[in-house]
Design a protein around this motif. Sequence first.
Motif, short mmCIF file in Angstrom:
data_model
loop_
_atom_site.label_atom_id
_atom_site.label_comp_id
_atom_site.label_asym_id
_atom_site.label_seq_id
_atom_site.Cartn_x
_atom_site.Cartn_y
_atom_site.Cartn_z
N GLY A 1 -1.45 3.35 7.50
CA GLY A 1 -2.53 3.34 8.48
C GLY A 1 -2.51 2.07 9.28
O GLY A 1 -1.49 1.42 9.43
N ILE A 2 -3.69 1.69 9.75
CA ILE A 2 -3.83 0.50 10.58
C ILE A 2 -4.38 -0.62 9.70
O ILE A 2 -5.48 -0.50 9.14
N TRP B 1 -9.44 7.41 -5.71
CA TRP B 1 -10.44 6.96 -4.76
C TRP B 1 -11.76 6.80 -5.48
O TRP B 1 -12.16 7.67 -6.24
N LEU C 1 -7.96 -5.37 5.06
CA LEU C 1 -8.53 -4.02 5.09
C LEU C 1 -7.55 -3.09 5.78
O LEU C 1 -6.86 -3.48 6.73
N LEU C 2 -7.49 -1.85 5.31
CA LEU C 2 -6.59 -0.84 5.86
C LEU C 2 -7.38 0.41 6.17
O LEU C 2 -8.10 0.93 5.31
N GLN C 3 -7.25 0.88 7.40
CA GLN C 3 -7.83 2.17 7.77
C GLN C 3 -6.75 3.22 7.53
O GLN C 3 -5.76 3.27 8.24
N VAL C 4 -6.92 4.01 6.49
CA VAL C 4 -5.90 4.96 6.06
C VAL C 4 -5.84 6.13 7.04
O VAL C 4 -6.85 6.74 7.36
N SER C 5 -4.63 6.43 7.49
CA SER C 5 -4.43 7.58 8.37
C SER C 5 -3.49 8.62 7.76
O SER C 5 -3.42 9.74 8.24
N ASP D 1 0.84 -1.21 0.00
CA ASP D 1 0.00 0.00 0.00
C ASP D 1 0.87 1.25 0.00
O ASP D 1 0.59 2.21 -0.71
N LEU E 1 -18.89 0.38 5.29
CA LEU E 1 -17.77 1.04 5.99
C LEU E 1 -17.80 2.53 5.82
O LEU E 1 -18.17 3.07 4.86
N ASP F 1 -5.71 -4.47 9.21
CA ASP F 1 -6.31 -5.58 9.94
C ASP F 1 -5.45 -6.82 9.69
O ASP F 1 -5.21 -7.18 8.54
#
Length: 115
Positions: free
Chosen positions: A41-42, A88, A68-72, A33, A115, A44
């Motif tokens: 990010g974070i 996006w 899955l990635l929580q983009v920060s 990524d 989500l 999973d």
Amino acid sequence: MLFVGSRRNGRWGIPKGHGEDGEASSAAALREDSEEAGVAGIVDKTVFDTFSYRKDASPHQYHVAVHLLQVSRIAEKFPEKHVRKTRWFPVEAALREAAQPGLRMLLSRVENLHL
């Protein structure tokens, strides 16, 4: 949903690549990524789903484990910035734009998560 363009043909997909020796698939996903799309990010650690595909006329079947990635954070500069496009998409549009049928099936699961 963040998509990257294939370097070969520009078709939309998700960042993917090969894990390095002893590297967990979640760590490989986070690295890919960052390299292909400049996001961090974070991630999973649990595999969300998998899919398989073939590259154009290649006889080889590739298997992808998706996390899955929580983009920060989105970087301005990243290793493949000048060789890949990024964009996006809302999940509904991503379902239409995804290059691989297996990825489209996986995205339908994401759409149901709201989500």
